[in-house]
Each structure stands twice: as C-alpha cells, then as structure tokens.
Design a protein around this motif. Structure first.
Motif, PDB file in Angstrom:
ATOM      1  N   LEU A 141       0.827  -1.209   0.000  1.00  0.00           N
ATOM      2  CA  LEU A 141       0.000   0.000   0.000  1.00  0.00           C
ATOM      3  C   LEU A 141       0.861   1.259   0.000  1.00  0.00           C
ATOM      4  O   LEU A 141       0.516   2.264  -0.607  1.00  0.00           O
ATOM      5  CB  LEU A 141      -0.924   0.010   1.215  1.00  0.00           C
ATOM      6  N   GLY A 142       1.985   1.233   0.735  1.00  0.00           N
ATOM      7  CA  GLY A 142       2.849   2.413   0.799  1.00  0.00           C
ATOM      8  C   GLY A 142       3.321   2.679   2.212  1.00  0.00           C
ATOM      9  O   GLY A 142       3.934   1.821   2.849  1.00  0.00           O
ATOM     10  N   VAL A 143       2.995   3.856   2.734  1.00  0.00           N
ATOM     11  CA  VAL A 143       3.408   4.259   4.082  1.00  0.00           C
ATOM     12  C   VAL A 143       2.282   3.962   5.068  1.00  0.00           C
ATOM     13  O   VAL A 143       1.141   4.365   4.850  1.00  0.00           O
ATOM     14  CB  VAL A 143       3.753   5.765   4.130  1.00  0.00           C
ATOM     15  N   PHE A 144       2.625   3.273   6.159  1.00  0.00           N
ATOM     16  CA  PHE A 144       1.678   3.014   7.237  1.00  0.00           C
ATOM     17  C   PHE A 144       1.996   3.906   8.426  1.00  0.00           C
ATOM     18  O   PHE A 144       3.160   4.046   8.822  1.00  0.00           O
ATOM     19  CB  PHE A 144       1.760   1.555   7.693  1.00  0.00           C
ATOM     20  N   ALA A 145       0.960   4.505   8.997  1.00  0.00           N
ATOM     21  CA  ALA A 145       1.064   5.191  10.283  1.00  0.00           C
ATOM     22  C   ALA A 145       0.471   4.260  11.329  1.00  0.00           C
ATOM     23  O   ALA A 145      -0.731   3.973  11.289  1.00  0.00           O
ATOM     24  CB  ALA A 145       0.327   6.519  10.257  1.00  0.00           C
ATOM     25  N   ASN A 146       1.293   3.778  12.237  1.00  0.00           N
ATOM     26  CA  ASN A 146       0.882   2.740  13.170  1.00  0.00           C
ATOM     27  C   ASN A 146       0.997   3.232  14.604  1.00  0.00           C
ATOM     28  O   ASN A 146       2.073   3.655  15.036  1.00  0.00           O
ATOM     29  CB  ASN A 146       1.729   1.485  12.976  1.00  0.00           C
ATOM     30  N   ILE A 147      -0.102   3.160  15.336  1.00  0.00           N
ATOM     31  CA  ILE A 147      -0.190   3.709  16.687  1.00  0.00           C
ATOM     32  C   ILE A 147      -0.332   2.549  17.671  1.00  0.00           C
ATOM     33  O   ILE A 147      -1.264   1.745  17.580  1.00  0.00           O
ATOM     34  CB  ILE A 147      -1.371   4.682  16.795  1.00  0.00           C
ATOM     35  N   VAL A 148       0.617   2.486  18.616  1.00  0.00           N
ATOM     36  CA  VAL A 148       0.716   1.364  19.553  1.00  0.00           C
ATOM     37  C   VAL A 148       0.309   1.831  20.950  1.00  0.00           C
ATOM     38  O   VAL A 148       0.745   2.896  21.394  1.00  0.00           O
ATOM     39  CB  VAL A 148       2.160   0.812  19.578  1.00  0.00           C
ATOM     40  N   PRO A 149      -0.499   1.049  21.676  1.00  0.00           N
ATOM     41  CA  PRO A 149      -0.932   1.456  23.021  1.00  0.00           C
ATOM     42  C   PRO A 149       0.127   1.150  24.074  1.00  0.00           C
ATOM     43  O   PRO A 149       1.132   0.475  23.806  1.00  0.00           O
ATOM     44  CB  PRO A 149      -2.181   0.616  23.243  1.00  0.00           C
ATOM     45  N   PHE A 150      -0.145   1.595  25.295  1.00  0.00           N
ATOM     46  CA  PHE A 150       0.807   1.439  26.387  1.00  0.00           C
ATOM     47  C   PHE A 150       0.882   0.028  26.932  1.00  0.00           C
ATOM     48  O   PHE A 150       1.901  -0.374  27.502  1.00  0.00           O
ATOM     49  CB  PHE A 150       0.444   2.387  27.543  1.00  0.00           C
ATOM     50  N   ASN A 151      -0.199  -0.739  26.800  1.00  0.00           N
ATOM     51  CA  ASN A 151      -0.296  -1.956  27.615  1.00  0.00           C
ATOM     52  C   ASN A 151       0.565  -3.115  27.116  1.00  0.00           C
ATOM     53  O   ASN A 151       1.028  -3.926  27.905  1.00  0.00           O
ATOM     54  CB  ASN A 151      -1.755  -2.390  27.776  1.00  0.00           C
ATOM     55  N   TYR A 152       0.790  -3.198  25.802  1.00  0.00           N
ATOM     56  CA  TYR A 152       1.680  -4.214  25.242  1.00  0.00           C
ATOM     57  C   TYR A 152       2.577  -3.547  24.197  1.00  0.00           C
ATOM     58  O   TYR A 152       2.437  -3.781  22.992  1.00  0.00           O
ATOM     59  CB  TYR A 152       0.879  -5.382  24.648  1.00  0.00           C
ATOM     60  N   PRO A 153       3.506  -2.702  24.630  1.00  0.00           N
ATOM     61  CA  PRO A 153       4.261  -1.865  23.694  1.00  0.00           C
ATOM     62  C   PRO A 153       5.209  -2.633  22.790  1.00  0.00           C
ATOM     63  O   PRO A 153       5.576  -2.137  21.724  1.00  0.00           O
ATOM     64  CB  PRO A 153       5.038  -0.923  24.620  1.00  0.00           C
ATOM     65  N   VAL A 154       5.594  -3.851  23.188  1.00  0.00           N
ATOM     66  CA  VAL A 154       6.525  -4.648  22.393  1.00  0.00           C
ATOM     67  C   VAL A 154       5.781  -5.691  21.556  1.00  0.00           C
ATOM     68  O   VAL A 154       6.016  -5.823  20.354  1.00  0.00           O
ATOM     69  CB  VAL A 154       7.575  -5.307  23.301  1.00  0.00           C
ATOM     70  N   GLU A 155       4.861  -6.416  22.166  1.00  0.00           N
ATOM     71  CA  GLU A 155       4.115  -7.430  21.408  1.00  0.00           C
ATOM     72  C   GLU A 155       3.246  -6.791  20.327  1.00  0.00           C
ATOM     73  O   GLU A 155       3.232  -7.233  19.169  1.00  0.00           O
ATOM     74  CB  GLU A 155       3.250  -8.264  22.340  1.00  0.00           C
ATOM     75  N   LEU A 156       2.523  -5.736  20.685  1.00  0.00           N
ATOM     76  CA  LEU A 156       1.655  -5.111  19.686  1.00  0.00           C
ATOM     77  C   LEU A 156       2.456  -4.343  18.645  1.00  0.00           C
ATOM     78  O   LEU A 156       2.000  -4.192  17.508  1.00  0.00           O
ATOM     79  CB  LEU A 156       0.640  -4.205  20.376  1.00  0.00           C
ATOM     80  N   ALA A 157       3.655  -3.883  18.998  1.00  0.00           N
ATOM     81  CA  ALA A 157       4.514  -3.273  17.980  1.00  0.00           C
ATOM     82  C   ALA A 157       4.854  -4.283  16.886  1.00  0.00           C
ATOM     83  O   ALA A 157       4.959  -3.926  15.708  1.00  0.00           O
ATOM     84  CB  ALA A 157       5.792  -2.737  18.616  1.00  0.00           C
ATOM     85  N   ALA A 158       5.010  -5.557  17.268  1.00  0.00           N
ATOM     86  CA  ALA A 158       5.286  -6.584  16.262  1.00  0.00           C
ATOM     87  C   ALA A 158       4.146  -6.693  15.261  1.00  0.00           C
ATOM     88  O   ALA A 158       4.364  -6.830  14.046  1.00  0.00           O
ATOM     89  CB  ALA A 158       5.533  -7.934  16.936  1.00  0.00           C
ATOM     90  N   HIS A 159       2.907  -6.631  15.754  1.00  0.00           N
ATOM     91  CA  HIS A 159       1.753  -6.694  14.858  1.00  0.00           C
ATOM     92  C   HIS A 159       1.625  -5.429  14.009  1.00  0.00           C
ATOM     93  O   HIS A 159       0.922  -5.446  12.987  1.00  0.00           O
ATOM     94  CB  HIS A 159       0.476  -6.902  15.671  1.00  0.00           C
ATOM     95  N   LYS A 160       2.261  -4.333  14.433  1.00  0.00           N
ATOM     96  CA  LYS A 160       2.226  -3.084  13.668  1.00  0.00           C
ATOM     97  C   LYS A 160       3.454  -2.919  12.778  1.00  0.00           C
ATOM     98  O   LYS A 160       3.559  -1.916  12.058  1.00  0.00           O
ATOM     99  CB  LYS A 160       2.161  -1.880  14.618  1.00  0.00           C
ATOM    100  N   LEU A 161       4.392  -3.850  12.851  1.00  0.00           N
ATOM    101  CA  LEU A 161       5.623  -3.752  12.061  1.00  0.00           C
ATOM    102  C   LEU A 161       5.794  -4.936  11.109  1.00  0.00           C
ATOM    103  O   LEU A 161       6.034  -4.746   9.913  1.00  0.00           O
ATOM    104  CB  LEU A 161       6.839  -3.675  12.992  1.00  0.00           C
ATOM    105  N   ALA A 162       5.676  -6.149  11.636  1.00  0.00           N
ATOM    106  CA  ALA A 162       6.024  -7.329  10.851  1.00  0.00           C
ATOM    107  C   ALA A 162       5.211  -7.480   9.566  1.00  0.00           C
ATOM    108  O   ALA A 162       5.794  -7.619   8.475  1.00  0.00           O
ATOM    109  CB  ALA A 162       5.907  -8.581  11.716  1.00  0.00           C
ATOM    110  N   PRO A 163       3.872  -7.452   9.610  1.00  0.00           N
ATOM    111  CA  PRO A 163       3.128  -7.669   8.359  1.00  0.00           C
ATOM    112  C   PRO A 163       3.342  -6.557   7.345  1.00  0.00           C
ATOM    113  O   PRO A 163       3.334  -6.806   6.131  1.00  0.00           O
ATOM    114  CB  PRO A 163       1.674  -7.745   8.818  1.00  0.00           C
ATOM    115  N   MET A 164       3.521  -5.326   7.820  1.00  0.00           N
ATOM    116  CA  MET A 164       3.770  -4.222   6.907  1.00  0.00           C
ATOM    117  C   MET A 164       5.122  -4.377   6.223  1.00  0.00           C
ATOM    118  O   MET A 164       5.255  -4.190   5.008  1.00  0.00           O
ATOM    119  CB  MET A 164       3.724  -2.884   7.645  1.00  0.00           C
ATOM    120  N   LEU A 165       6.138  -4.728   7.000  1.00  0.00           N
ATOM    121  CA  LEU A 165       7.490  -4.803   6.441  1.00  0.00           C
ATOM    122  C   LEU A 165       7.652  -5.991   5.502  1.00  0.00           C
ATOM    123  O   LEU A 165       8.295  -5.860   4.450  1.00  0.00           O
ATOM    124  CB  LEU A 165       8.511  -4.863   7.567  1.00  0.00           C
ATOM    125  N   VAL A 166       7.083  -7.149   5.841  1.00  0.00           N
ATOM    126  CA  VAL A 166       7.281  -8.299   4.946  1.00  0.00           C
ATOM    127  C   VAL A 166       6.602  -8.093   3.603  1.00  0.00           C
ATOM    128  O   VAL A 166       6.977  -8.719   2.603  1.00  0.00           O
ATOM    129  CB  VAL A 166       6.804  -9.627   5.584  1.00  0.00           C
TER     130      VAL A 166
END
Length: 477
Positions: A141-166
């Motif tokens: 799609l292009g550029v993603f703006a991904n907003i991660v909450p406080f409660n799982y800052p590392v696990e949910l960051a993976a869901h906001k990074l991995a599928p976009m990058l691959v």
C-alpha cells in the motif's frame, strides 16, 4: 532517549520533551521528545522514499534482514524487558515473555510471506476471455502510520511492524507517550539489522497530536491503531475523507461464562490468570464473569480467598504477580469506576482500595443492569460477578454490551459450549479458557465497537497490500 528517525536519535524540532514515569515509584526515569507537526511531516516524507527502497529489496533478502532483527532482539531481551517494566509497571517475567512474543510474531509473518501467493484466474472461463492468461500479484500500500498502546508496547509493535514490512511497506511507528522507550529500541534494532533507515522510524509524542497529524496526511496510505474506541472512531473519520483503509483494534468488556459443570479448579485459574496479568490492562482480558447459580456463592468465596494471596508490589521483583496500573491517574479512574458500581447497587466483596498507582484485586457482585456489566470497560484488576440460570440468559447478558472483542466459556458439555460460542457476538470464543487469548496466526479483532479489521498471519498480509490483476490478452489464441 530521543526519537529514532532516518537511522538517527533525534530531538524534536522545538526541543520539547515529555516525562516517562515509573508507575511503581512515581519517579521520572527519562524524557522523550514531543514531536512537532514538522517532525511528523518529515518522518512521513522520509518513509515515502524509504518504502521504495525497501520494496526494491528481494523478498528473500527482506526476510533475512528480519531474521537478523529477531536475533538482535533476543540478545537484547533483558535490556528491553527492564525498560518495559520500569516505564509500564508490568511484572518483569511478563515483560520477558512479551519480548519473546515479538520475535515469534516476526518469524511467523516471515513464514507466511513465503506462501503469500497471487492467483491464476480461470482459463477460458468466459467467451470474451478466450485465449487470455490472467493472474494477480500483491503490491504494498505504501506508508503506514501505526499507533501502539501502552499496555503491550513490544508485542503489539510486532503486529504493527512485521506484516507491513514483509509486504514491502514502510512504517512510521508512534508508541504511547506513557511507554515509548521500548518501541524506540525495537526500531533501532530493525535498522541495525538492515532495514533501510528511511523505511522505519519511531516518532514520540501525544497521540492526539502526532497520530492525528499522520492520519490526516495524504501521503499515508493506511493507519493501524490499537487503543480506545473514541480515538479509533476519530481516526476512521479522518481516513474516510480520502478513502484510506484503517485497521482498528479497540475496547472490550469481554464475558467469561462459567457453568455449574465446569472443571472448577481450571475455571478459578482462568479467571485469575486471565485478569491479573498486566494489572488487568488487557483489551481481551475477561472483564465480566457470568457464573451459573449452582456454584456462584462458592465461586465468589473461593475467588476472594485466592486473590488475597496474590503478591502485589515492585514489578521488577520476579515473585510479584500484580504490579501497578500504568499511571496514578489510570488507577484513580479504576477507583472511580469501582465507586460508581457500588453506587449503582454493586456489592464490594473484597479490595476496592488504591495506593498511588496500585489497585487491590477487587471483587464486585453486580446485576446485569449496571454499567460495569454492560458497556463500562475497566482497565484494572476488577472482577464483576454476575449470576445466571439458563444458557440463553448467559448469552443475553454477554451480548448486552456495545463491545465484542473476545469471550470464553467454561463447561464440560460441548453442546452447551458450542451454543454459547455460536451465540456470543464477539471476535473469538475460547472454550474452557479465558478470552485473554491471542495467537500470532489468529484473525484477532472484534464485533461492534471493538474494532474494524483483523490482525493475524492468516489474514493480515491481504490487508497490507493491493491486489493487481495482470492479463496477457489473447496470448494463447
């Protein structure tokens, strides 16, 4: 710490910073930049360039880079886990588990990318396509703006990074201003592993400022957000003006239905473990406990006794099971919700007290008409108990909410379990388990005001890409 943009640690353009508070002590442990609108604009401009560079790298090389990231992440587990514990108040063992989950999620998405095939369209299926060979490919799609909450800052960051990058997209990652430092380290490790510096960055600051600015920028192709329903609706309205897709994982008031014939010990364990983790600050944690009348009194009594033994305290102590809420004002909000429930007729069985950011495990007996039994999401270690008699009554109570993220049912009768699972309006139903359950492959998301879209390796890559059809017209005529 500073923002990480274009492969460099960066101050905000006006030098403004915000404090990072250790909720267990109330002490400021660091500062991070408060990004300006100009900083957000610059990050997006770089991401536009970086996306082209990243997309040009062959898939097998991309996946090798992301595997190097997983190795670096594992080597830095203690550093990242300690920062998570310090800034978020999550018990240290849970932090270590979350770092491991990030690496697992990346590896699962990398594996999914190898089998993310295009499709060959039926040959000679219509008279007008005779002799044509048509197929589809996936494009980012292009550029993603991904907003991660406080409660799982590392696990949910993976869901906001991995599928976009691959799939060849670039990412502007925006962590919660309460827990920004762990996300900053993740992005640095991605660049160290070989992701182009312009293709991934981390911008810090208040979500109302940086998130809103990014969502309104037409250069952003899509927004992925996990957080409150109110903010999610605002982001959806912004993106709708230019028909850009949004993925929204929002609030929940998830029901766990417990029948008389359940495995009683297992049910107690699932209730406690599914709610105490991360001080109850989990979107899909069970937040309403609907218990059949035959075991209700005993269950409330035994739950209360078990919770009295929970060790609450310094989250850096490995023996501690319950840490603080993420901030003192968050704990104060939970305290207000407990008081409101009592004012509405709820009976306080145990707990209910707050000390700074710590909230005692709290059991409340409530009627189905109270706010907490319907639409009031409590992000804290609170256990509202609701009695029921019939299967349909339990389903009706569970569905009497504007939310529908996850759910669970405890019973030895699989016919009853399936009736409940089929009847509950939620994105998941866990049989003989708490709804606090998430797999990397799972299409995670909810019904109603719990969100739009799904996150998980079985479905997300489709949402990260456009399908393009290519046809060799008449090539076989």
């Amino acid at each position: 710490m500073k923002m990480f943009i274009d492969g460099r640690w960066t101050d905000s353009s006006d030098g403004a910073v915000s404090s990072v508070i250790n909720p267990a002590t109330g002490v400021c442990v660091d500062t991070v930049p408060e990004a300006t609108e100009q900083d957000v604009d610059r990050a997006i401009a770089l991401a536009v360039e970086g996306q082209k560079e990243w997309n040009d790298i062959p898939l097998h090389e991309k996946l090798s880079i992301l595997e190097r990231y997983c190795v670096l992440l594992t080597e830095n587990t203690e550093k990242i886990a300690s920062i998570m514990c310090e800034e978020g108040g999550k018990p240290i063992e849970q932090c270590r588990t979350e770092v491991a989950a990030n690496a697992a999620i990346f590896r699962i998405y990398c594996a999914a990318a190898y089998t993310f095939y295009g499709k060959s369209l039926p040959y000679n299926a219509e008279p007008r396509s005779q002799g044509d060979v048509a197929f589809t490919i996936h494009e980012p799609l292009g550029v993603f703006a991904n907003i991660v909450p406080f409660n799982y800052p590392v696990e949910l960051a993976a869901h906001k990074l991995a599928p976009m990058l691959v799939t060849g997209n670039s990412v502007v990652l925006m962590p919660s201003s309460k827990t920004p430092r762990s996300a900053l380290l993740l992005v640095e490790l991605l660049v160290r592993a070989g992701v182009p510096a312009k293709a991934v960055c981390c911008v810090t600051g208040a979500g109302s400022k940086v998130g809103s600015r990014a969502a309104a920028d037409p250069r952003v192709a899509a927004v992925s957000f996990t957080g409150s329903t109110r903010v999610g609706i605002n982001l959806a309205e912004t993106c709708a003006k230019s028909l850009r897709p949004v993925s929204l994982e929002l609030g929940g008031n998830d029901a766990l239905v417990i029948f008389d014939d359940c495995d009683y010990a297992l049910a107690l364990d699932e209730v406690i473990n599914g709610r105490i983790g991360n001080a109850g600050q989990t979107c899909c944690a069970s937040k309403r406990f609907i218990v059949q009348r035959g075991i209700y009194d005993r269950f409330v009594r035994d739950l209360t006794a078990r919770l009295a033994k929970i060790k609450m305290g310094d989250p850096s102590d490995p023996s501690v099971e319950l840490g603080p809420c993420v901030r003192e004002d968050s704990a104060a909000d939970v305290e207000k919700q407990i008081r409101l429930t009592i004012e509405q007729g709820g009976k306080l069985v145990c707990g209910g007290k707050r000390t700074n950011a710590f909230v005692e495990p709290t059991v409340l007996e409530v009627s189905p008409e109270t706010d907490i039994a319907r639409d009031m999401e409590v992000f804290g270690p609170v256990f509202p108990m609701i009695v029921f008699d019939t299967v349909q009554e339990a389903i009706d109570i569970a569905n009497n909410s504007c939310y529908g993220l996850s759910s669970g049912v405890m019973t030895s009768d699989m016919r009853v379990a399936m009736k409940v699972a089929n009847g509950i309006h939620a994105g998941a139903c866990i049989i003989n388990g708490s709804g606090n359950y998430r797999l990397a492959h799972q299409p995670f998301g909810g019904y109603k005001l719990s969100g739009v879209g799904r996150e998980g390796a079985v479905c997300t890559l489709e949402e990260m890409t456009q399908q393009k059809m290519i046809s060799f017209k008449g090539i076989l005529n």
